[in-house]
Design an enzyme around this catalytic site. Structure first.
Site, PDB file in Angstrom:
ATOM      1  N   ALA A   1       0.767  -1.793  -0.186  1.00 35.75           N
ATOM      2  CA  ALA A   1      -0.242  -0.329   0.014  1.00 35.75           C
ATOM      3  C   ALA A   1       0.833   1.274  -0.393  1.00 35.75           C
ATOM      4  O   ALA A   1       1.646   1.132   0.216  1.00 35.75           O
ATOM      5  CB  ALA A   1      -1.031   0.065   0.940  1.00 35.75           C
TER       6      ALA A   1
ATOM      7  N   GLY B   1      -0.241  -4.909   0.381  1.00 32.25           N
ATOM      8  CA  GLY B   1      -1.283  -4.918  -0.707  1.00 32.25           C
ATOM      9  C   GLY B   1      -1.462  -5.353  -2.019  1.00 32.25           C
ATOM     10  O   GLY B   1      -2.147  -6.134  -2.964  1.00 32.25           O
TER      11      GLY B   1
ATOM     12  N   GLU C   1      -2.189  -9.023  -1.237  1.00 36.33           N
ATOM     13  CA  GLU C   1      -3.605  -8.929  -0.550  1.00 36.33           C
ATOM     14  C   GLU C   1      -4.770  -8.480  -2.199  1.00 36.33           C
ATOM     15  O   GLU C   1      -5.588  -9.901  -2.962  1.00 36.33           O
ATOM     16  CB  GLU C   1      -4.012  -8.155  -0.117  1.00 36.33           C
ATOM     17  CG  GLU C   1      -3.689  -8.430   1.363  1.00 36.33           C
ATOM     18  CD  GLU C   1      -3.478  -7.141   2.594  1.00 36.33           C
ATOM     19  OE1 GLU C   1      -4.347  -7.565   3.513  1.00 36.33           O
ATOM     20  OE2 GLU C   1      -3.249  -5.811   2.117  1.00 36.33           O
TER      21      GLU C   1
ATOM     22  N   GLU D   1       3.253  -6.975   7.140  1.00 34.09           N
ATOM     23  CA  GLU D   1       2.350  -4.925   7.949  1.00 34.09           C
ATOM     24  C   GLU D   1       3.138  -5.633   9.392  1.00 34.09           C
ATOM     25  O   GLU D   1       2.922  -4.022   9.776  1.00 34.09           O
ATOM     26  CB  GLU D   1       1.156  -5.524   7.853  1.00 34.09           C
ATOM     27  CG  GLU D   1       0.227  -4.710   6.236  1.00 34.09           C
ATOM     28  CD  GLU D   1       0.890  -6.199   4.919  1.00 34.09           C
ATOM     29  OE1 GLU D   1      -0.173  -5.861   4.438  1.00 34.09           O
ATOM     30  OE2 GLU D   1       0.913  -6.637   5.195  1.00 34.09           O
TER      31      GLU D   1
END
Length: 687
Positions: free
Chosen positions: A63, A102, A105, A125
């Site tokens: 992210a 991310g 994901e 994370e």
């Protein structure tokens, strides 16, 4: 489509390419056109399959963490993954470089994942004090099983493509042009026909051994040492097993929202950015010197570790010792260290052979003539250092960088003893140098900017976290360490025990307290330093006079019976402390953990403020990087100067003034910059 997301066609296969250099982060400027492209392709009957790929050197590496803590612009990642899961035609993520956070994901939203042989996949994370917030903790276990997912999510460590394939995370691994392979894979899958099951509906959680999962989670929680994120990660994976998919997803989100607002996550994100900031130097386009071979003088514990650090980074190393015996002893230790890595499975036998082939031993300074960087790691004595640099000055080629690994000594004085002071700087490695990440790079008065830029870049290449500091006694880390330990003996004489002080430190989040650390490092090192500077420490000096140097002799502040590494309180030490207190007329009293923190960590912060004020460190965050990476300051508290902001500088000043009034010791006298920070809320006043 957009500058950041492009759609192309290869027959009936659509390729969606994300192009957001340098790491294809999932910022809003990527998410918006990506969502639009996926919706259009879902509804386009001429498209039989969709491949999601990335331009540049990596798949989506996470992210955009600069967006954390700010209102999220829609669409967010969870919405994109939800749309992916509504697409009936096969979707394939083509992963090269790294698919992290991310990025992974997003890939978990696809029906299939294919990877380049060199790819790495992970959910890191936890290292930012967070958990995956886009469904990673709920989808990953459905592919690889709950136990494997737990280990991946709680450690944050990525896995290679082969391991990912074996675990079921990746469906195929390819060499060569990945996008072409991915398109062919997608076309073949589409030709065979569906239905294609999204990851959310897979049954990889059937038969999960809950007892084994809980045992592993409990073990990981013990290792978390007060950090909230690893515990939350374990809970989220357990939720994936115990709750329906949508409920587990909602629980993951709730945990993420709680963590992202926490002081711990703010602290860990601060350290993440601080490490990157520390590597930046003023001045643009400095041409760096070429480093092809490194010389290391000294094959003892420190020199051997430094040599290994360079060899591990792929650099050929010439090791110099005074005698053939010392050289062979050093090389044998290096061989043994690599053998341990092979036994543990962290290194292959081939890699060990390759690394050992990089070492060349010598007892002749002339053999350092072809080295581009030479690091001296000899005895911590100015006369010895100057003698070594005199010999280097005579043999090193023009432009070679000459570095000292001194922990305390004046590098300006060492540089001035050579005919090339512009090429001299400090490279203060931390022991064991092949393991510890921190490297204090000491800029002397006349160090050339290109020499400095070269070693900062080199540090990154050998996997070190570099911080540039100025010259003063002990530089940043050891100077602050002296301030932290200034009251240690006084606390003992006034009534605290070594184990009580160490307990206050471990309760705070340190891996160990100062007395256990002293025993591990060897009490004789501090003793030698004190004698050289005309200083005394009545308890530690007495222990050393008795031959009690710590773990290596079986006793120091603690007892280590039968070769044990576990410290046991020693009644003899407590008697010694009480006797020395009585000699000085000091009556023992109860000392609280709070007082221990005030008299150790508050002076640590105060010294940091002085260092910043003097320009020894360029930024407050640089000091935090030194302490988190080199001295075990708890990462969940962000480093001493970040923690000062959480603790409240006004309270720190009030307690420093109290102890200054009571003891008249300079270590408690509040630094002007600390007072300014209390008024402005920022360390920036220090320049």
């Amino acid at each position: 489509m957009s500058d950041f997301v492009k759609v192309s066609r290869d027959g009936d296969v659509a390729v969606v390419t994300i192009d957001n250099p340098p790491v294809n982060a999932l910022s809003f400027r990527v998410r918006e056109p990506l969502m639009q492209a996926l919706v259009e392709l879902r509804d386009d009957a001429s498209v039989a399959a969709i491949v999601i790929a990335c331009a540049g050197r990596t798949f989506v590496a996470g992210a955009d963490i600069t967006e954390f803590g700010k209102p999220m612009q829609q669409p967010e990642l969870r919405a994109i993954v939800a749309v992916l899961e509504t697409i009936a035609k096969p979707t394939v993520a083509a992963i090269h470089g790294t698919a992290l956070g991310g990025g992974l994901e997003l890939a978990l939203g696809c029906h299939f994942r294919v990877a380049d042989a060199g790819a790495k996949l992970g959910l890191p994370e936890v290292k930012l004090g967070l958990l995956p917030g886009g469904g990673g903790t709920v989808r990953l276990p459905r592919l690889v099983g709950a136990l494997k997912a737990l280990k991946m999510v709680v450690s944050g460590s990525p896995v290679g493509a082969t391991e990912a394939h074996e675990a079921g995370l990746v469906d195929a691994v390819f060499e060569g042009d990945l996008t072409t392979h991915a398109v062919n894979f997608a076309r073949e899958i589409a030709r065979k026909g569906g239905p294609f099951t999204p990851v959310r509906d897979r049954d990889g959680l059937k038969g999960t051994d809950l007892a084994a999962l809980d045992a592993e989670a409990a073990d990981l929680a013990r290792k978390a040492r007060g950090l909230e994120a690893p515990i939350a990660c374990a809970q989220a994976v357990r939720n994936a097993v115990m709750l329906p998919f949508d409920a587990a997803l909602a629980a993951e989100r709730a945990l993420f929202v709680k963590l992202v607002a926490s002081d711990q996550s703010r602290a860990q994100r601060h350290v993440f950015f601080a490490e990157r900031e520390a590597a930046k130097l003023p001045g643009k386009d400095i041409v760096k010197r070429r480093i092809a071979r490194v010389g290391v003088i000294g094959a003892g514990t420190m020199g051997g570790g430094i040599a290994m650090a360079f060899a591990n980074g792929g650099y050929p190393v010439t090791m110099l010792e005074t005698s053939h015996e010392a050289l062979q002893r050093g090389l044998a230790t290096i061989d043994k260290n690599y053998s341990v890595s092979v036994t543990r499975g962290s290194l292959t036998a081939d890699a060990k052979r390759e690394r050992l082939a990089l070492f060349k031993g010598s007892t002749d300074y002339a053999d350092l003539a072809d080295c581009d960087l030479i690091v001296e790691a000899v005895f911590e004595d100015m006369a010895v250092k100057k003698e070594v640099f005199g010999k280097l000055d005579a043999v090193a080629k023009p432009g070679a960088i000459l570095a000292t690994n001194t922990s305390y000594l004046d590098i300006n004085e060492i540089a001035a003893s050579t005919s090339r002071p512009q090429d001299v700087l400090g490279l203060h490695f931390f022991s064991p140098a092949n393991v510890m990440k921190l490297l204090e790079i000491v800029r002397a008065e006349v160090t050339a900017p290109d020499a400095l830029a070269t070693v900062v870049d080199l540090a990154r290449r050998i996997g070190k976290v570099a911080v540039v500091v100025g010259v003063c006694h002990g530089f940043v880390g050891n100077r602050m360490l002296a301030a932290r330990g200034a009251e240690s003996e006084a606390l003992l004489l006034e009534g605290a025990t070594p184990s009580q002080i160490d307990q206050a430190f471990t309760d705070f989040g340190w891996p160990m307290g100062p007395f256990q650390m002293g025993d591990l490092a060897g009490l004789d090192i501090g003793w030698r330093n004190r004698k050289a500077r005309g200083q005394t420490a009545v308890i530690a000096d007495t222990l050393c006079e008795q031959g009690r140097f710590g773990q290596k002799t079986g006793w120091g502040f603690y007892l280590y019976e039968n070769g044990s590494r576990t410290p046991a309180p020693d009644p003899e030490v407590e008697v010694l402390i009480r006797d020395k207190a009585a000699e000085r007329g000091i009556a023992p009293r109860a000392i609280s953990a709070e007082e221990i923190i005030e008299r150790t960590l508050y002076p640590l912060i105060n010294e940091g403020a002085k260092i910043l004020e003097e320009g020894i460190a360029a930024r407050a965050s640089d000091i935090d990087v030194v302490w988190v990476n080199g001295y075990g300051f708890p990462v969940g508290k962000g480093g001493p100067l970040f923690w000062a902001g959480l603790e409240g500088p006004a309270r720190i000043i009030e307690r420093l003034e109290y102890w200054h009034q009571r003891t008249s010791k300079d270590v408690f006298k509040p630094a002007p910059l600390l007072k300014r920070m209390a008024e402005t809320g920022s360390w920036e006043a220090g320049g």
